[in-house]
Design a protein around this motif. Structure first.
Motif, mmCIF file in Angstrom:
data_model
loop_
_atom_site.group_PDB
_atom_site.id
_atom_site.type_symbol
_atom_site.label_atom_id
_atom_site.label_comp_id
_atom_site.label_asym_id
_atom_site.label_seq_id
_atom_site.Cartn_x
_atom_site.Cartn_y
_atom_site.Cartn_z
ATOM 1 N N CYS A 243 0.853 -1.197 0.000
ATOM 2 C CA CYS A 243 0.000 0.000 0.000
ATOM 3 C C CYS A 243 0.886 1.243 0.000
ATOM 4 O O CYS A 243 2.007 1.223 0.507
ATOM 5 C CB CYS A 243 -0.890 0.013 1.244
ATOM 6 S SG CYS A 243 -2.028 -1.383 1.345
ATOM 7 N N LYS B 81 4.731 -0.469 9.058
ATOM 8 C CA LYS B 81 3.702 -1.483 9.317
ATOM 9 C C LYS B 81 2.671 -0.898 10.270
ATOM 10 O O LYS B 81 3.004 -0.449 11.366
ATOM 11 C CB LYS B 81 4.340 -2.736 9.922
ATOM 12 C CG LYS B 81 3.374 -3.885 10.101
ATOM 13 C CD LYS B 81 4.115 -5.104 10.649
ATOM 14 C CE LYS B 81 3.187 -6.278 10.830
ATOM 15 N NZ LYS B 81 3.904 -7.440 11.384
ATOM 16 N N ASN C 161 -0.760 -4.694 10.877
ATOM 17 C CA ASN C 161 -0.410 -5.814 9.999
ATOM 18 C C ASN C 161 -0.514 -5.507 8.511
ATOM 19 O O ASN C 161 -0.614 -6.418 7.688
ATOM 20 C CB ASN C 161 -1.229 -7.069 10.335
ATOM 21 C CG ASN C 161 -0.757 -7.695 11.623
ATOM 22 O OD1 ASN C 161 0.416 -7.591 11.971
ATOM 23 N ND2 ASN C 161 -1.656 -8.340 12.325
ATOM 24 N N VAL C 162 -0.525 -4.239 8.147
ATOM 25 C CA VAL C 162 -0.504 -3.827 6.743
ATOM 26 C C VAL C 162 0.769 -3.010 6.522
ATOM 27 O O VAL C 162 1.073 -2.108 7.301
ATOM 28 C CB VAL C 162 -1.748 -2.988 6.376
ATOM 29 C CG1 VAL C 162 -1.672 -2.480 4.942
ATOM 30 C CG2 VAL C 162 -3.021 -3.790 6.600
ATOM 31 N N TYR C 163 1.521 -3.347 5.461
ATOM 32 C CA TYR C 163 2.741 -2.610 5.139
ATOM 33 C C TYR C 163 2.434 -1.498 4.153
ATOM 34 O O TYR C 163 1.716 -1.691 3.175
ATOM 35 C CB TYR C 163 3.797 -3.544 4.548
ATOM 36 C CG TYR C 163 4.434 -4.432 5.581
ATOM 37 C CD1 TYR C 163 5.527 -3.994 6.331
ATOM 38 C CD2 TYR C 163 3.940 -5.711 5.829
ATOM 39 C CE1 TYR C 163 6.109 -4.808 7.288
ATOM 40 C CE2 TYR C 163 4.521 -6.528 6.783
ATOM 41 C CZ TYR C 163 5.607 -6.071 7.508
ATOM 42 O OH TYR C 163 6.179 -6.879 8.441
ATOM 43 N N TYR C 164 3.027 -0.323 4.421
ATOM 44 C CA TYR C 164 2.881 0.852 3.566
ATOM 45 C C TYR C 164 4.258 1.300 3.099
ATOM 46 O O TYR C 164 5.208 1.315 3.879
ATOM 47 C CB TYR C 164 2.237 2.014 4.331
ATOM 48 C CG TYR C 164 0.798 1.774 4.703
ATOM 49 C CD1 TYR C 164 -0.221 2.211 3.876
ATOM 50 C CD2 TYR C 164 0.465 1.114 5.880
ATOM 51 C CE1 TYR C 164 -1.550 1.991 4.214
ATOM 52 C CE2 TYR C 164 -0.854 0.890 6.226
ATOM 53 C CZ TYR C 164 -1.857 1.329 5.388
ATOM 54 O OH TYR C 164 -3.173 1.107 5.722
#
Length: 193
Positions: free
Chosen positions: A87, A170, A173-176
């Motif tokens: 993302c 992070k 639990n979503v990496y940007y």
């Protein structure tokens, strides 16, 4: 669907190269971990169709403003446990006072003048430019309003060969992808991280 891979513009168009690197000269190796293992499982090699260098990038400058290029891939990528999309960081959100993760094959104390064969991972705190420039005034000459600083001040960080790699954050639990490694200070031939 267009598939892009990001890179630092100075990796594509250096100040002594005119014209910049051509798409036919770039192969993107996705899912690669060990630079010496040509038969590594999960690796995909994809050809390049077009290179989009930021309009404001100036290869002759000492500032690393707009140091970004997008590489348009010839075909869609097959995602796997080795290859995942990321993302983009929301532009309205200030990441200072959080830590980012950088992965790279750049020079290290151990490797000396050779790039690492396996990637190194480091977590680096992100700082406001004002705080960064107070601590390291020389960074102001290679920075711009569109760049930011990250580093722990303990002698560990990015170096030559890490350029073009991402700085990831992070969140739940979503990496940007927050930024792309562009530059570090060089003092006495060594990276001043």
């Amino acid at each position: 669907m267009l598939i892009f891979y990001s890179k630092a513009a100075h990796c594509i168009w250096e100040n002594d190269k005119v014209p910049p690197t051509l798409p036919r000269d770039i192969r993107v190796m996705l899912g690669m971990y060990d630079l010496d293992d040509k038969d590594e499982p999960g690796r995909q090699t994809v050809l390049t169709v077009k290179i989009h260098i930021h309009d404001d990038w100036n290869p002759a400058t000492v500032r690393f403003d707009a140091d970004i290029a997008l590489i348009e891939l010839e075909q869609a990528v097959t995602f796997s446990s080795y290859i995942q999309p990321i993302c983009l960081w929301p532009s309205y959100s200030d990441p200072s006072s959080v830590e980012g993760i950088v992965v790279g094959y750049g020079l290290s104390e151990k490797s000396g003048i050779h790039h690492e064969k396996l990637p190194k991972v480091i977590e680096l705190p992100i700082h406001t430019n004002e705080n960064c420039f107070i601590d390291k005034p020389d960074l102001a000459r290679i920075s711009s309003r569109r760049t930011f600083c990250a580093g722990s001040g303990d002698g560990s960080g990015v170096c030559n060969g890490d350029s073009g790699g991402g700085l990831f954050i992070k969140v739940h639990n979503v990496y940007y992808l927050r930024g792309i490694v562009s530059a570090s200070l060089i003092i006495g031939g060594q990276c001043d991280v």
